[in-house]
Motif scaffolding. Structure first.
Motif, mmCIF file in Angstrom:
data_model
loop_
_atom_site.group_PDB
_atom_site.id
_atom_site.type_symbol
_atom_site.label_atom_id
_atom_site.label_comp_id
_atom_site.label_asym_id
_atom_site.label_seq_id
_atom_site.Cartn_x
_atom_site.Cartn_y
_atom_site.Cartn_z
ATOM 1 N N ASP A 33 29.078 63.299 55.575
ATOM 2 C CA ASP A 33 28.490 62.925 56.868
ATOM 3 C C ASP A 33 29.091 61.629 57.420
ATOM 4 O O ASP A 33 28.442 60.904 58.157
ATOM 5 C CB ASP A 33 26.964 62.826 56.781
ATOM 6 C CG ASP A 33 26.323 62.969 58.160
ATOM 7 O OD1 ASP A 33 26.893 63.685 59.010
ATOM 8 O OD2 ASP A 33 25.276 62.336 58.386
ATOM 9 N N ASP A 34 30.332 61.322 57.044
ATOM 10 C CA ASP A 34 31.042 60.186 57.617
ATOM 11 C C ASP A 34 31.461 60.529 59.043
ATOM 12 O O ASP A 34 31.914 61.634 59.312
ATOM 13 C CB ASP A 34 32.294 59.836 56.801
ATOM 14 C CG ASP A 34 31.973 59.312 55.410
ATOM 15 O OD1 ASP A 34 30.789 59.042 55.145
ATOM 16 O OD2 ASP A 34 32.908 59.176 54.604
ATOM 17 N N LYS A 35 31.312 59.563 59.960
ATOM 18 C CA LYS A 35 31.654 59.783 61.365
ATOM 19 C C LYS A 35 32.500 58.624 61.866
ATOM 20 O O LYS A 35 32.326 57.489 61.432
ATOM 21 C CB LYS A 35 30.397 59.881 62.219
ATOM 22 C CG LYS A 35 29.511 61.046 61.871
ATOM 23 C CD LYS A 35 28.257 61.039 62.713
ATOM 24 C CE LYS A 35 27.342 62.164 62.298
ATOM 25 N NZ LYS A 35 26.082 62.138 63.031
ATOM 26 N N GLU A 36 33.386 58.936 62.818
ATOM 27 C CA GLU A 36 34.200 57.899 63.434
ATOM 28 C C GLU A 36 34.435 58.246 64.901
ATOM 29 O O GLU A 36 34.767 59.386 65.227
ATOM 30 C CB GLU A 36 35.536 57.759 62.712
ATOM 31 C CG GLU A 36 36.418 56.675 63.285
ATOM 32 C CD GLU A 36 37.710 56.538 62.528
ATOM 33 O OE1 GLU A 36 37.804 55.607 61.704
ATOM 34 O OE2 GLU A 36 38.606 57.362 62.744
ATOM 35 N N HIS A 37 34.225 57.276 65.760
ATOM 36 C CA HIS A 37 34.512 57.403 67.189
ATOM 37 C C HIS A 37 35.573 56.361 67.525
ATOM 38 O O HIS A 37 35.476 55.206 67.099
ATOM 39 C CB HIS A 37 33.258 57.140 68.024
ATOM 40 C CG HIS A 37 32.147 58.075 67.739
ATOM 41 N ND1 HIS A 37 31.992 59.262 68.406
ATOM 42 C CD2 HIS A 37 31.129 58.013 66.849
ATOM 43 C CE1 HIS A 37 30.924 59.879 67.952
ATOM 44 N NE2 HIS A 37 30.391 59.145 66.994
ATOM 45 N N LEU A 38 36.545 56.758 68.302
ATOM 46 C CA LEU A 38 37.656 55.870 68.628
ATOM 47 C C LEU A 38 37.943 55.961 70.134
ATOM 48 O O LEU A 38 38.071 57.058 70.674
ATOM 49 C CB LEU A 38 38.884 56.311 67.833
ATOM 50 C CG LEU A 38 40.126 55.475 67.946
ATOM 51 C CD1 LEU A 38 40.721 55.303 66.563
ATOM 52 C CD2 LEU A 38 41.127 56.113 68.857
ATOM 53 N N VAL A 39 38.008 54.814 70.794
ATOM 54 C CA VAL A 39 38.362 54.732 72.210
ATOM 55 C C VAL A 39 39.578 53.834 72.304
ATOM 56 O O VAL A 39 39.602 52.739 71.726
ATOM 57 C CB VAL A 39 37.210 54.150 73.057
ATOM 58 C CG1 VAL A 39 37.629 54.016 74.510
ATOM 59 C CG2 VAL A 39 35.972 55.000 72.933
ATOM 60 N N GLU A 40 40.611 54.300 73.021
ATOM 61 C CA GLU A 40 41.860 53.548 73.086
ATOM 62 C C GLU A 40 42.347 53.450 74.526
ATOM 63 O O GLU A 40 42.181 54.373 75.315
ATOM 64 C CB GLU A 40 42.927 54.248 72.246
ATOM 65 C CG GLU A 40 44.268 53.557 72.273
ATOM 66 C CD GLU A 40 45.316 54.271 71.448
ATOM 67 O OE1 GLU A 40 46.187 53.591 70.895
ATOM 68 O OE2 GLU A 40 45.266 55.506 71.364
ATOM 69 N N GLY A 41 42.945 52.322 74.843
ATOM 70 C CA GLY A 41 43.594 52.125 76.130
ATOM 71 C C GLY A 41 44.938 51.457 75.928
ATOM 72 O O GLY A 41 45.123 50.708 74.968
ATOM 73 N N PHE A 42 45.883 51.743 76.821
ATOM 74 C CA PHE A 42 47.183 51.096 76.723
ATOM 75 C C PHE A 42 47.762 50.861 78.104
ATOM 76 O O PHE A 42 47.392 51.532 79.069
ATOM 77 C CB PHE A 42 48.170 51.924 75.874
ATOM 78 C CG PHE A 42 48.708 53.141 76.576
ATOM 79 C CD1 PHE A 42 49.862 53.073 77.342
ATOM 80 C CD2 PHE A 42 48.053 54.351 76.490
ATOM 81 C CE1 PHE A 42 50.348 54.195 77.997
ATOM 82 C CE2 PHE A 42 48.532 55.476 77.135
ATOM 83 C CZ PHE A 42 49.680 55.397 77.893
ATOM 84 N N TYR A 43 48.642 49.879 78.185
ATOM 85 C CA TYR A 43 49.408 49.623 79.401
ATOM 86 C C TYR A 43 50.852 49.410 78.981
ATOM 87 O O TYR A 43 51.137 48.629 78.088
ATOM 88 C CB TYR A 43 48.892 48.401 80.158
ATOM 89 C CG TYR A 43 49.457 48.347 81.550
ATOM 90 C CD1 TYR A 43 48.802 48.965 82.598
ATOM 91 C CD2 TYR A 43 50.670 47.710 81.815
ATOM 92 C CE1 TYR A 43 49.324 48.954 83.878
ATOM 93 C CE2 TYR A 43 51.201 47.697 83.085
ATOM 94 C CZ TYR A 43 50.522 48.314 84.117
ATOM 95 O OH TYR A 43 51.044 48.313 85.376
ATOM 96 N N ASN A 44 51.771 50.112 79.636
ATOM 97 C CA ASN A 44 53.182 50.086 79.285
ATOM 98 C C ASN A 44 53.986 49.504 80.455
ATOM 99 O O ASN A 44 54.008 50.076 81.542
ATOM 100 C CB ASN A 44 53.658 51.509 78.968
ATOM 101 C CG ASN A 44 55.111 51.571 78.569
ATOM 102 O OD1 ASN A 44 55.635 50.634 77.988
ATOM 103 N ND2 ASN A 44 55.762 52.657 78.882
#
Length: 83
Positions: A33-44
């Motif tokens: 029942d391990d959970k992970e949420h990931l939000v990512e942003g980038f500027y190039n």
């Protein structure tokens, strides 16, 4: 596991060659029942046709079993030179 994201270009940045994007990912392990949420942003930033500099910022929210949630930010930078 699932993920998705959006990538914007063609004049939607500060300069004509710049690009940016956002993404989201979620994972879950059913046995523990391990959970992970990931939000990512980038500027190039596109300096030349073959030289780019990217800044990344990722927020991870992690929960392992019945433990409390832990969240942290992961900054990053990448210099890309194509030859």
């Amino acid at each position: 596991f699932w993920s998705g994201g959006l990538h914007f270009q063609n004049g939607l940045g500060f300069f004509p060659g710049d690009t940016w994007g956002v993404g989201y990912a979620q994972s879950r392990v059913r046995l523990t029942d391990d959970k992970e949420h990931l939000v990512e942003g980038f500027y190039n930033f596109q300096f030349t046709e073959r030289l780019n500099l990217s800044f990344h910022l990722t927020h991870v929210l992690d929960k392992q079993g019945e433990a409390t949630r832990q969240g942290y930010l992961v900054p990053g930078i990448r210099l890309q030179a194509n030859f």
